[in-house]
Design a protein around this motif. Structure first.
Motif, PDB file in Angstrom:
ATOM      1  N   PHE A 157       4.659   3.983  49.866  1.00 26.96           N
ATOM      2  CA  PHE A 157       3.339   4.464  49.447  1.00 26.96           C
ATOM      3  C   PHE A 157       2.745   3.524  48.409  1.00 26.96           C
ATOM      4  CE2 PHE A 157       4.684   6.311  45.391  1.00 26.96           C
ATOM      5  CZ  PHE A 157       6.000   6.712  45.615  1.00 26.96           C
ATOM      6  N   ALA A 158       1.433   3.677  48.243  1.00 28.81           N
ATOM      7  CA  ALA A 158       0.721   2.884  47.247  1.00 28.81           C
ATOM      8  C   ALA A 158       0.068   3.841  46.270  1.00 28.81           C
ATOM      9  CB  ALA A 158      -0.345   2.039  47.938  1.00 28.81           C
ATOM     10  N   GLN A 159       0.232   3.557  44.985  1.00 27.64           N
ATOM     11  CA  GLN A 159      -0.364   4.432  43.973  1.00 27.64           C
ATOM     12  C   GLN A 159      -1.306   3.625  43.072  1.00 27.64           C
ATOM     13  OE1 GLN A 159       2.843   6.040  41.614  1.00 27.64           O
ATOM     14  NE2 GLN A 159       3.596   4.038  40.988  1.00 27.64           N
ATOM     15  N   PHE A 164      -1.994   7.893  41.299  1.00 21.16           N
ATOM     16  CA  PHE A 164      -2.560   8.742  42.356  1.00 21.16           C
ATOM     17  C   PHE A 164      -2.529   8.015  43.705  1.00 21.16           C
ATOM     18  CE2 PHE A 164      -4.569  10.217  38.429  1.00 21.16           C
ATOM     19  CZ  PHE A 164      -4.266  11.574  38.494  1.00 21.16           C
ATOM     20  N   LEU A 165      -2.333   8.814  44.770  1.00 20.36           N
ATOM     21  CA  LEU A 165      -2.335   8.231  46.123  1.00 20.36           C
ATOM     22  C   LEU A 165      -3.749   8.002  46.615  1.00 20.36           C
ATOM     23  CD1 LEU A 165       0.407   9.983  48.310  1.00 20.36           C
ATOM     24  CD2 LEU A 165       0.557   7.897  46.977  1.00 20.36           C
ATOM     25  N   ARG A 166      -4.658   8.845  46.136  1.00 17.28           N
ATOM     26  CA  ARG A 166      -6.073   8.644  46.470  1.00 17.28           C
ATOM     27  C   ARG A 166      -6.922   9.317  45.397  1.00 17.28           C
ATOM     28  NH1 ARG A 166      -8.663  13.229  47.813  1.00 17.28           N
ATOM     29  NH2 ARG A 166      -7.755  14.715  49.297  1.00 17.28           N
ATOM     30  N   PRO A 167      -8.165   8.874  45.251  1.00 17.29           N
ATOM     31  CA  PRO A 167      -9.014   9.479  44.215  1.00 17.29           C
ATOM     32  C   PRO A 167      -9.502  10.860  44.634  1.00 17.29           C
ATOM     33  CG  PRO A 167     -10.219   7.774  45.415  1.00 17.29           C
ATOM     34  CD  PRO A 167      -8.831   7.770  45.959  1.00 17.29           C
ATOM     35  N   GLY A 199       0.054  15.515  58.935  1.00 17.09           N
ATOM     36  CA  GLY A 199      -1.146  15.913  59.656  1.00 17.09           C
ATOM     37  C   GLY A 199      -2.412  15.720  58.831  1.00 17.09           C
ATOM     38  N   ARG A 200      -2.320  16.013  57.529  1.00 14.43           N
ATOM     39  CA  ARG A 200      -3.530  15.899  56.708  1.00 14.43           C
ATOM     40  C   ARG A 200      -3.961  14.438  56.538  1.00 14.43           C
ATOM     41  NH1 ARG A 200      -6.670  19.144  53.404  1.00 14.43           N
ATOM     42  NH2 ARG A 200      -5.430  21.014  53.673  1.00 14.43           N
ATOM     43  N   THR A 201      -3.003  13.541  56.488  1.00 13.34           N
ATOM     44  CA  THR A 201      -3.347  12.103  56.417  1.00 13.34           C
ATOM     45  C   THR A 201      -4.067  11.672  57.694  1.00 13.34           C
ATOM     46  OG1 THR A 201      -1.544  11.575  54.921  1.00 13.34           O
ATOM     47  CG2 THR A 201      -2.327   9.773  56.304  1.00 13.34           C
ATOM     48  N   VAL A 202      -3.615  12.185  58.823  1.00 12.55           N
ATOM     49  CA  VAL A 202      -4.267  11.830  60.091  1.00 12.55           C
ATOM     50  C   VAL A 202      -5.714  12.320  60.083  1.00 12.55           C
ATOM     51  CG1 VAL A 202      -4.227  12.200  62.599  1.00 12.55           C
ATOM     52  CG2 VAL A 202      -2.094  11.801  61.358  1.00 12.55           C
ATOM     53  N   VAL A 203      -5.935  13.527  59.585  1.00 14.76           N
ATOM     54  CA  VAL A 203      -7.295  14.083  59.558  1.00 14.76           C
ATOM     55  C   VAL A 203      -8.171  13.336  58.538  1.00 14.76           C
ATOM     56  CG1 VAL A 203      -8.648  16.141  59.014  1.00 14.76           C
ATOM     57  CG2 VAL A 203      -6.498  16.358  60.293  1.00 14.76           C
ATOM     58  N   GLU A 204      -7.640  13.130  57.336  1.00 13.75           N
ATOM     59  CA  GLU A 204      -8.483  12.579  56.256  1.00 13.75           C
ATOM     60  C   GLU A 204      -8.665  11.062  56.355  1.00 13.75           C
ATOM     61  OE1 GLU A 204      -7.148  13.909  52.425  1.00 13.75           O
ATOM     62  OE2 GLU A 204      -7.641  15.998  52.877  1.00 13.75           O
ATOM     63  N   ASP A 205      -7.610  10.342  56.760  1.00 13.25           N
ATOM     64  CA  ASP A 205      -7.696   8.871  56.759  1.00 13.25           C
ATOM     65  C   ASP A 205      -7.962   8.307  58.160  1.00 13.25           C
ATOM     66  OD1 ASP A 205      -6.920   9.295  54.202  1.00 13.25           O
ATOM     67  OD2 ASP A 205      -5.151   8.013  54.236  1.00 13.25           O
ATOM     68  N   ASP A 206      -7.632   9.064  59.181  1.00 12.32           N
ATOM     69  CA  ASP A 206      -7.746   8.628  60.573  1.00 12.32           C
ATOM     70  C   ASP A 206      -7.140   7.227  60.767  1.00 12.32           C
ATOM     71  OD1 ASP A 206      -8.301   8.825  63.218  1.00 12.32           O
ATOM     72  OD2 ASP A 206     -10.459   8.455  63.042  1.00 12.32           O
ATOM     73  N   ASN A 228      -0.832  22.615  62.055  1.00 16.13           N
ATOM     74  CA  ASN A 228      -1.757  22.275  63.149  1.00 16.13           C
ATOM     75  C   ASN A 228      -3.132  21.827  62.640  1.00 16.13           C
ATOM     76  OD1 ASN A 228       0.267  22.968  64.845  1.00 16.13           O
ATOM     77  ND2 ASN A 228      -0.728  24.753  65.755  1.00 16.13           N
ATOM     78  N   ARG A 229      -3.141  20.832  61.733  1.00 16.30           N
ATOM     79  CA  ARG A 229      -4.415  20.354  61.163  1.00 16.30           C
ATOM     80  C   ARG A 229      -5.135  19.379  62.093  1.00 16.30           C
ATOM     81  NH1 ARG A 229      -5.263  24.154  57.621  1.00 16.30           N
ATOM     82  NH2 ARG A 229      -3.817  24.161  55.887  1.00 16.30           N
ATOM     83  N   VAL A 230      -4.367  18.598  62.884  1.00 13.51           N
ATOM     84  CA  VAL A 230      -5.048  17.559  63.666  1.00 13.51           C
ATOM     85  C   VAL A 230      -5.863  18.186  64.799  1.00 13.51           C
ATOM     86  CG1 VAL A 230      -3.273  15.834  63.122  1.00 13.51           C
ATOM     87  CG2 VAL A 230      -3.089  17.136  65.249  1.00 13.51           C
ATOM     88  N   ALA A 291       1.216  12.608  50.430  1.00 16.94           N
ATOM     89  CA  ALA A 291       2.044  13.109  49.344  1.00 16.94           C
ATOM     90  C   ALA A 291       2.962  14.237  49.812  1.00 16.94           C
ATOM     91  CB  ALA A 291       1.137  13.599  48.217  1.00 16.94           C
ATOM     92  N   GLY A 292       2.422  15.168  50.598  1.00 17.31           N
ATOM     93  CA  GLY A 292       3.187  16.342  51.013  1.00 17.31           C
ATOM     94  C   GLY A 292       4.401  15.956  51.841  1.00 17.31           C
ATOM     95  N   ILE A 293       4.198  15.043  52.798  1.00 18.49           N
ATOM     96  CA  ILE A 293       5.302  14.645  53.675  1.00 18.49           C
ATOM     97  C   ILE A 293       6.325  13.811  52.894  1.00 18.49           C
ATOM     98  CG2 ILE A 293       5.851  13.141  55.653  1.00 18.49           C
ATOM     99  CD1 ILE A 293       4.725  15.948  56.382  1.00 18.49           C
TER     100      ILE A 293
END
Ligand SMILES: NC(=O)c1ccc[n+]([C@@H]2O[C@H](COP(=O)([O-])OP(=O)(O)OC[C@H]3O[C@@H](n4cnc5c(N)ncnc54)[C@H](OP(=O)(O)O)[C@@H]3O)[C@@H](O)[C@H]2O)c1
Length: 347
Positions: A157-159, A164-167, A199-206, A228-230, A291-293
């Motif tokens: 990961f990058a912080q 923070f992982l993202r703002p 799943g949330r990274t896939v939705v938010e960052d695509d 089941n977010r995607v 972060a969650g995963i």
């Protein structure tokens, strides 16, 4: 000392292999005649020529008469079983090689010292360096597979400079790492068999998770999505290589190999994920977030190495970076341009 130098070269060659080597060992070999390297090779593709074979094939015609008088250095004990390719002990004997130096024994059932006996019975002098560190590190994934029955798990990961992982504000474009680090990440992608994201990274960052900044093939994209977010409309589902989706419940009409994992994100669920990847002979996997995963893998103790970039920008608020346990050991630290790259091992 000279033997160690040539074994070091074997380790370098072994490390040239990319993910095409699959769950097979990464092996390098060097043929030396009177302190001159006359051949070099490494195991490139699972099921194809082994390092010893590639090394011998690289010897120039003018040097071929020297082969029987040369010493063959190998990062790992040569194989003696006929699998997808022939036994290297036979190759060594057929070439009349009388001296073999290798680092570690191959723990593969049926090998593990058996090759030493075969070679010695044929009059070949065998020297071993079981504690030689550079070659031990090359096949760390094989030891994890043998001892733990799961793939080697690398976290990445990058912080931001303030962790923070993202703002918090995602309206503006942001990059944490510089282009050199990003290229390095793509090189690592060429060396891993699967990239795991939440799943949330896939939705938010695509993300597309491809190896586009470095020559090499794309790793299998694995999505862990217990809630089941995607939607199925994200880039990963339009890729020619179908992703593997671990979903909370059955997902129809989605371009993915779907495995129902249930709605929990605990050790049992992640063990299920890793067991399935192991069954697919994926020996090295990388968890790229979010972060969650990442935190779930850390909590479950299901990781072996973490590669952490810290960029120069500060976000002041956002998604906090995962926390590694205090017992984690920092094994290296270096600057990649303006970024800091730290590598940790779990213990
Ligand atoms: N800087 C980096 O290196 C980097 C890398 C990748 C991603 N990211 C950022 O990380 C963010 C996403 O991180 P994230 O932590 O929100 O999500 P994530 O790790 O991508 O996905 C985790 C998924 O698991 C679910 N989950 C979490 N805890 C659970 C539990 N106890 N039981 C069942 N399911 C659970 C989450 O549900 P919910 O959907 O309900 O949360 C989410 O869908 C993105 O904004 C992305 O930009 C940064």
């Amino acid at each position: 000392m000279k033997n160690e130098r040539y074994l070091e070269r074997c380790a370098q060659l072994a490390n040239l292999a990319d993910s095409r080597v699959g769950d097979s060992p990464r092996v390098g070999a060097v043929l030396v005649h009177q302190d001159r390297i006359i051949g070099e090779g490494y195991h490139q593709i699972a099921g194809q020529a082994h390092a010893e074979v590639n090394c011998l094939a690289s010897v120039r015609p003018a040097d071929r008469p020297l082969i029987p008088e040369a010493t063959l250095f190998i990062s790992l004990e040569p194989c003696c079983i006929v699998g997808r390719s022939g036994a290297c002990t036979n190759v060594i004997k057929e070439h009349g090689i009388k001296s073999v130096v290798f680092a570690q024994r191959d723990s593969t059932p049926g090998v593990n010292g058996a090759s030493v006996a075969i070679l010695e019975a044929a009059g070949v002098a065998v020297t071993e360096y079981p504690a030689f560190q550079p070659t031990l590190a090359v096949n760390a994934h094989r030891r994890v597979m043998a001892l733990k029955g799961r793939p080697f798990v690398s976290l990445k990961f990058a912080q931001s400079a303030d962790g923070f992982l993202r703002p918090a504000d995602r309206s503006a474009d942001y990059w944490i790492t510089n282009p050199i680090s990003r290229r390095l990440v793509h090189r690592w992608r060429a060396n891993t068999s699967a990239i795991i994201v939440g799943g949330r990274t896939v939705v938010e960052d695509d993300p597309s998770l491809t190896t586009r900044l470095f020559p090499g093939r794309n790793a299998l994209a694995v999505i862990i999505d217990p809630r089941n977010r995607v939607s199925g409309n994200e880039k990963l589902f339009a890729s020619s290589q179908r992703p593997l989706l671990f979903a909370g419940s059955e997902r129809k009409d989605i371009n993915a190999e779907v495995v129902v994992m249930g709605k929990e994100l605990n050790k049992a669920a992640l063990t299920q994920v890793l067991t399935l990847l192991m069954e697919q002979r994926l020996g090295h996997v990388t968890v790229e977030g979010g972060a969650g995963i990442l935190q779930a893998f850390i909590r479950a103790g299901l990781w072996d190495e973490a590669r952490v970039f810290t960029g120069k920008t500060s976000f002041r608020a956002g998604v906090p970076a995962p926390e590694l346990p205090a017992a984690a050991t920092r094994v290296s630290v270096e600057r990649v341009g303006s970024d800091l790259l730290e590598v940790y091992s779990r213990s």
